[in-house]
Write an enzyme that holds these catalytic residues in place. Structure first.
Site, mmCIF file in Angstrom:
data_model
loop_
_atom_site.group_PDB
_atom_site.id
_atom_site.type_symbol
_atom_site.label_atom_id
_atom_site.label_comp_id
_atom_site.label_asym_id
_atom_site.label_seq_id
_atom_site.Cartn_x
_atom_site.Cartn_y
_atom_site.Cartn_z
ATOM 1 N N ASP A 121 -9.579 -3.979 -5.565
ATOM 2 C CA ASP A 121 -9.102 -3.094 -4.514
ATOM 3 C C ASP A 121 -9.650 -1.484 -4.442
ATOM 4 O O ASP A 121 -9.968 -0.704 -5.339
ATOM 5 C CB ASP A 121 -7.459 -2.736 -4.828
ATOM 6 C CG ASP A 121 -6.600 -2.264 -3.429
ATOM 7 O OD1 ASP A 121 -7.381 -1.538 -2.752
ATOM 8 O OD2 ASP A 121 -5.642 -2.668 -3.519
ATOM 9 N N HIS A 168 -7.976 -4.825 -1.446
ATOM 10 C CA HIS A 168 -6.801 -4.359 -0.666
ATOM 11 C C HIS A 168 -6.168 -5.480 -0.057
ATOM 12 O O HIS A 168 -4.974 -5.578 0.185
ATOM 13 C CB HIS A 168 -6.929 -3.132 -0.159
ATOM 14 C CG HIS A 168 -5.884 -2.279 0.270
ATOM 15 N ND1 HIS A 168 -5.006 -1.810 -0.676
ATOM 16 C CD2 HIS A 168 -5.196 -1.943 1.251
ATOM 17 C CE1 HIS A 168 -4.206 -0.989 -0.333
ATOM 18 N NE2 HIS A 168 -4.187 -1.019 1.085
ATOM 19 N N SER A 228 0.763 -1.146 0.000
ATOM 20 C CA SER A 228 -0.138 -0.177 0.059
ATOM 21 C C SER A 228 0.859 1.348 0.071
ATOM 22 O O SER A 228 1.884 1.424 -1.026
ATOM 23 C CB SER A 228 -1.131 -0.082 1.286
ATOM 24 O OG SER A 228 -1.864 0.943 0.851
#
Length: 718
Positions: free
Chosen positions: A654, A689, A569
């Site tokens: 995501d 995610h 991330s």
């Protein structure tokens, strides 16, 4: 291919396989130039077209990349399978959490043999009472490739539960209500809600929830719902007009108030409160939002405790009477919105960061940080005597646990270290007695005495002292020959804790040293540590990581040709930035769901979460921020140079970092990079995610990443 040949191949590096030209050529994304102009500056984005998950050409490209990755990694499949079996084998499949008491019931989470998902149960009155199953997520997940129960909340009479589910991994949950006595799930189904952000009123009929914008994925509205009513007729009680604010809703521990918390990403806080016994009333502002002022509140008897950064960079503790100024009242003094009447309980300290708190009838517990390590401080409400719990290890994480009971002298807290599995303790705040309730059972012969941890400080290029937590198996040489995996995050003031991972054992037992760099952008060393790693100081985050890498090599923890890096991330942004800055340092890099197209994403306010991130990265519509972001954005700064071996992962759904960022990055890298190092993109076509759901399925991606690094380090033999 016979088994002997396959096993032999896994002992060779993937680099050698590529040189042998036994694999197909990598996919090449079509070039479709698009000019983007901001602040008078024009950029050409050849792969902007990948921003459309409904386009068949996009899906075909991602599928081709997956097929290429599968082909390249096929020789390591036996190692992946072995690693997966190892990691799964360390998990106690038939397991349960430590029960906690709330109201008349004890609540617990169970896992069954072979079950991917938790089962939430409760027992009335005592732990020997019959077990009631509230939510069996294994059953609820049937028919879904992805499933997540986003929390539940039980009514005051213990009969009903609000819960919410996501079956796409887009973090858009559907809220339902279940009768826990009959098992009936009520017909109300409210889509697009925020996970866990709901609260019951005391009437056991009314509840509040947060609605999300399905496009931006921001929670922005609070609704009131009455059981049995059509959700379309729910009453809007608050709407957040500023899309830079995130929202949370919950019932306070004292149960007196329902709270709405609006937070401007580490810059501004605002609370609104409503007495739970008066659900048809109006939410009242505790203290109005003020740029630069962050605060948290806890209700305690006839007052509120306030954790505030007002004239206190590392936060201080204050208190004020339970006296909310209702909308029809005059602006008299003495109400919570009169900050001059707040009384200081604990002052700001330059060397201690005050990060959270919990309130009990007779005690106050503070979560603090000093020198980068977590501290738990217990204060007696009557005598004001205080003490710090002693943990006795050089690198660890400790935190306040689940303590819903207000009238208790027992503090539940969690503890873990790089060598100590996750542990749950009860601490008697009067007698000082400490009881270990549960320690994560690690199967497969794990013995913590076989491992050791260290904590060092590395001086960065500008003189900052960066903490680094290190763990390895005893006997692993520190003579410049060992492979090292370096991990960091370094954004949003999020602390990267030196906790235990049973998965990590598979690397440590194969000779890897694991190092966590607590770089600027986190909050480990206090609030200034965060301020020095955001906005126009963001490059400190990347510089810290690189400087730690150089230190690990210079001090012979890492072999110069066996240093690996991993981040996800915002940590994936870190990976992209450091390989642009110092690609020669790393043998291989895993960038998970990486935020790499910083400028384009931050210019598009329709993308989920963009507006709420301006205070972290800056608003590129302002030239100073645009120029600075452009100077480090990994996608924009790709150049003709030799990059490390790269494994990039993403999820089609995501909601945090859109899949097209890593996809575009890989496409551009393919055309720019020199040399023959690997460049692989793996897209989970069914997840978001957080990757795959389920406690075992997610291990398959970890096994793939570990096998990738082990092979490159020459430790891929079975």
């Amino acid at each position: 291919m016979n088994k002997h040949i396959l096993l032999t191949l896994t002992a060779f590096s993937l680099h050698s396989l590529m040189n042998a030209q036994t694999l197909p050529k990598p996919p090449v994304a079509a070039v479709k130039p698009k000019t983007l102009t901001t602040n008078g500056d024009s950029r050409t984005d050849n792969y902007y077209w990948l921003n459309n998950r409904e386009d068949k050409e996009v899906i075909n490209y991602l599928t081709d990349e997956n097929a290429y990755t599968d082909a390249v990694l096929a020789p390591q499949k036996p190692l992946e399978d072995k690693l997966f079996a190892e990691m799964k084998g360390r998990i106690k499949q038939q397991d349960q959490s430590v029960p906690y008491k709330e109201g008349a019931y004890y609540y617990q989470t169970n896992f069954v043999q072979g079950g991917e998902y938790p089962i939430y149960v409760r027992k009335k009155g005592s732990l020997t009472a019959p077990e009631e199953v509230m939510f069996d997520c294994n059953a609820l997940a049937k028919g879904h490739n992805y499933y997540n129960l986003g929390g539940f909340e039980v009514s005051d009479n213990d009969e009903l539960a609000i819960f919410c589910e996501d079956t796409v991994s887009r973090r858009l949950y559907t809220l339902r209500v279940k009768n826990l006595k009959t098992g009936q799930i009520y017909p109300e189904a409210i889509p697009n809600v925020e996970a866990g952000d709901f609260a019951w009123a005391t009437d056991n009929k009314t509840f509040f929830y947060v609605k999300k914008d399905p496009k931006t994925l921001l929670g922005y509205q609070v609704y009131r719902h009455m059981l049995g009513n059509d959700p379309k007729k729910d009453v809007l009680v608050y709407e957040e007009k500023d899309n830079q604010f995130y929202m949370a809703l919950y019932r306070m521990k004292s149960k007196k108030y329902i709270a709405i918390n609006c937070d401007h990403n580490g810059v501004t806080s605002e609370y609104r409160l409503l007495e739970a016994k008066n659900p048809n009333g109006e939410f009242v502002v505790f203290y109005p939002r003020e740029r630069g002022h962050e605060y948290d509140i806890q209700h305690y008897k006839d007052k509120f405790y306030v954790r505030t950064n007002y004239k206190a960079q590392n936060f201080r503790l204050m208190e004020t009477p339970d006296k909310l100024r209702q909308p029809n009242m005059k602006a008299e003094t003495g109400y919570t919105n009169d900050r001059s009447k707040w009384t200081e309980v604990i002052p700001n300290r330059a060397d201690v960061f005050f990060q959270n708190m919990d309130v009990f009838a007779n005690h106050l517990v503070l979560g603090e940080r000093k020198d980068g390590l977590a501290k738990l401080r217990v204060i007696n409400q009557k005598t004001k005597a205080d003490e710090y719990l002693d943990f006795g290890e050089p690198a660890y994480v400790a935190g306040i646990g689940q303590n819903p009971d207000f009238n208790t002298d027992i503090l539940r807290y969690g503890y873990s270290s790089l060598t100590t599995p996750a542990s749950v303790f009860d601490y008697n705040m009067d007698t000082k007695a400490k009881t270990l309730l549960k320690q994560q059972e690690v199967l497969g012969g794990f013995d913590k005495n076989n491992y050791t941890s260290e904590r060092v400080f590395v001086t960065a290029r500008d003189g900052a002292r960066v903490p680094v937590s290190i763990v390895y198996r005893k006997g692993t040489p520190k003579d410049g020959t060992s492979p090292v995996l370096q991990y960091a995050y370094g954004s949003y003031g999020s602390n990267t804790e030196p906790g235990f991972s049973s998965n990590r054992i598979s690397l440590l037992d194969r000779g890897f040293i694991y190092a966590i760099a607590h770089i600027r952008g986190g909050q480990e060393m206090g609030r200034q540590w965060y301020e020095d790693g955001k906005l126009l100081k963001k490059k400190n985050t990347f510089n810290d990581f690189v400087d730690v890498s150089k230190w690990l090599i210079a001090n012979k923890y890492a072999a110069p040709d066996k240093l690996f890096a991993l981040g996800g991330s915002a940590g994936g942004l870190l990976m992209g930035a450091v390989i642009n800055q110092a690609p020669e340092l790393y043998r291989g890099v895993v960038a998970a769901v990486p935020f790499v197209d910083v400028v384009t994403t931050m210019l598009d306010e329709s993308i989920p979460l963009t507006t709420g991130e301006f205070e972290e990265w800056g608003n590129p519509k302002k030239k100073a921020y645009y120029d600075y972001m452009l100077s480090y954005s990994p996608y924009d700064q790709v150049s003709k140079q030799t990059y490390p071996n790269l494994l990039v992962t993403t999820g089609l759904h995501d909601s945090q970092v859109q899949y097209w960022e890593p996809a575009k990055w890989v496409a551009k890298l393919r055309t720019m990079k020199t040399g023959d190092n690997l460049l692989l993109l793996h897209t989970n076509m069914e997840a978001g995610h957080g990757g795959a759901s389920g406690r075992f399925q997610a291990l398959k991606e970890v096994a793939m990443e570990y096998a990738f690094m082990l092979n490159l380090a020459g430790k891929g033999s079975l």
